[in-house]
Write an enzyme that holds these catalytic residues in place. Sequence first.
Site: not given
Lengths: 108, 526
Positions: B78, B173, B197
Amino acid sequence: QKVTVEVLDHLERLALVDFRDSEGVERLQKAIQFADQLHEVNTDGVEPMDSVLEDRCLYLREDDVTEGNCTKELLKNAREKVEEYFVAPPGNIPLPKLEERETFLQGS
Amino acid sequence: AAWKGGLRFQVSAALKEGRVTPTELCQRCLSLIKSTKFLNAYITVAEETALKQAEESEKRYRRGQPLGVLDGIPIAVKDNFNTAGIETTCASNMLKGYVSPYNATVVQKLLDQGAVLLGKTNLDEFAMGSGSTDGVFGPVRNPWSYSRQYKEKSVPKSHSEDKDANWVITGGSSGGSAAAVSSFTCFAALGSDTGGSTRNPAAHCGVVGLKPTYGLISRHGLIPLVNSMDVPGILTRCVDDAAVVLGSLAGHDPKDSTTIQDNFNPFELPNLTDISKFSIGIPKEYHAPGLSSEILALWSKAADLFKNAGAKVNEVSLPHTRYSIVCYHVLCTAEVASNMARFDGLEYGHRSDMNKSTESMYAATRREGFNDVVRGRILSGNYFLLKQNYENYFIKAQKVRRLIANDFVKVFRSGVDILLTPTTLSDAVPYMEFIKEDNRTRSTQDDILTQAANMAGLPAINVPTALSERGLPVGLQFIGRSFQEKQLLTVAKWFEKQIKFPMIQLEEVKRHDHGVFQHQKSASFS
């Protein structure tokens, strides 16, 4: 209870972030309203919790220098620099007052 | 060599036996990333360095000396983890062009094991959001939007409408990471989890999403959102793989003093057949308003599954559950206000041309660099931290946090081993529908089932469970005791075996050479 312009101005200075428009202010109002639900909870005698690891000791290492000497690499990411210095504009100049600032809050 | 007998290796075995080489694997993944570009899962693809890593891995395999199970395995990270020499943007204008001078500890650990870093995945700006829709590089599309399973169930609209228009979100997210794993472009990905997330997009994308116990895995190099709740998250296609990745990441890091100092022993998950000695708790408050009847039914079916297999299954209560989101809202914005203060343009990241004074330069830089969501949270956080509000909001929230954490302590003390809950309120919604509500509202709704585990620091995992009526993945969540990941994953793996979640049927993947993708399509790499 609406947040006063003084507080909004104060927040913009503290955060160095602007509300941008009425939506921004509305967003704060809603956030406060939402947070007010906390007051429904009875927390008498309850201690605030900083960390879920509160029963343990934070790890402290010996004060030995094991890393460093990476000035060049660190300076690579800065836009304004001179020799080994980061260059900042003059300090100790407060943000202009509300009336003189370019901020949405002026209209309020 | 570090091969442990007894684990079921698939791609790793294939690598070891020479049926596929690390460079072939890497090239296939890179090629698949290109052909699935429309998903927008990746912000940066590190093609050159990935191929170099793959070549190094290949040399090791040829010598018969792979570093471990992860050697040669393509992974994605990420984009809020620092990666040396590779741009780290947090999907924000504030860090566009920022090239990290160092690797986050978790990234370094993966590279030390020989993993091949394919690239950085897309997210909501600064990990604030539950859709992976609010980053500056645009939203991530859920690969299942393009699956045969979803298309079959979609009601075709007017012929003139773009057939692409009802693509669904990944959740967030860590949506990019979830999409990357789900679409087979990598075998594992790192996400982060502060309010859900990692688990939320895992549920929507039909992959395993593990949130480890707070303090187990180093946060050094993970750009912080909420220091007291953030953890690196692990996304894989099966529970066994998550255990392998966990094994390579967990443990004390001198660079992160919030990691516990206890010895961590990587474990293999047993192939549990007898679940009867486990006690499963079903927290009634997780029957939250808005929970879809489909998911409610699945949750119930799962509870029955455990019951019929002999486990003790009981309803339990976590009375402060509904305040978890409000509490999070205050604590998160407060910590965000503090953490975002470092972005001033002076040492790294975007810097405004404004030069009149440091204050005005900082203000202009932040005005230009942050999106509405980030700015909103900073301002809210600062409000709650004002002297006149500190006691009533921040301290109050910290007290409520203790109550929430205590709820879990009480339940686990009563003999419950694992909690079983839904992960999300519904399956993934179409993007066009998602954006009708603002980010804060969405986060409030979507984090409701995942957030409390972050509040209490507990480990939790999403296991893909079934397809919804719309042909989209739905997952269920298991929450375990602190630092009892082995027990949590053992139960999760048992459940995973019972339900046999279907594989996504993607055209793009079919078009590629079947040879290598046999390995890709098998759920696990380990």
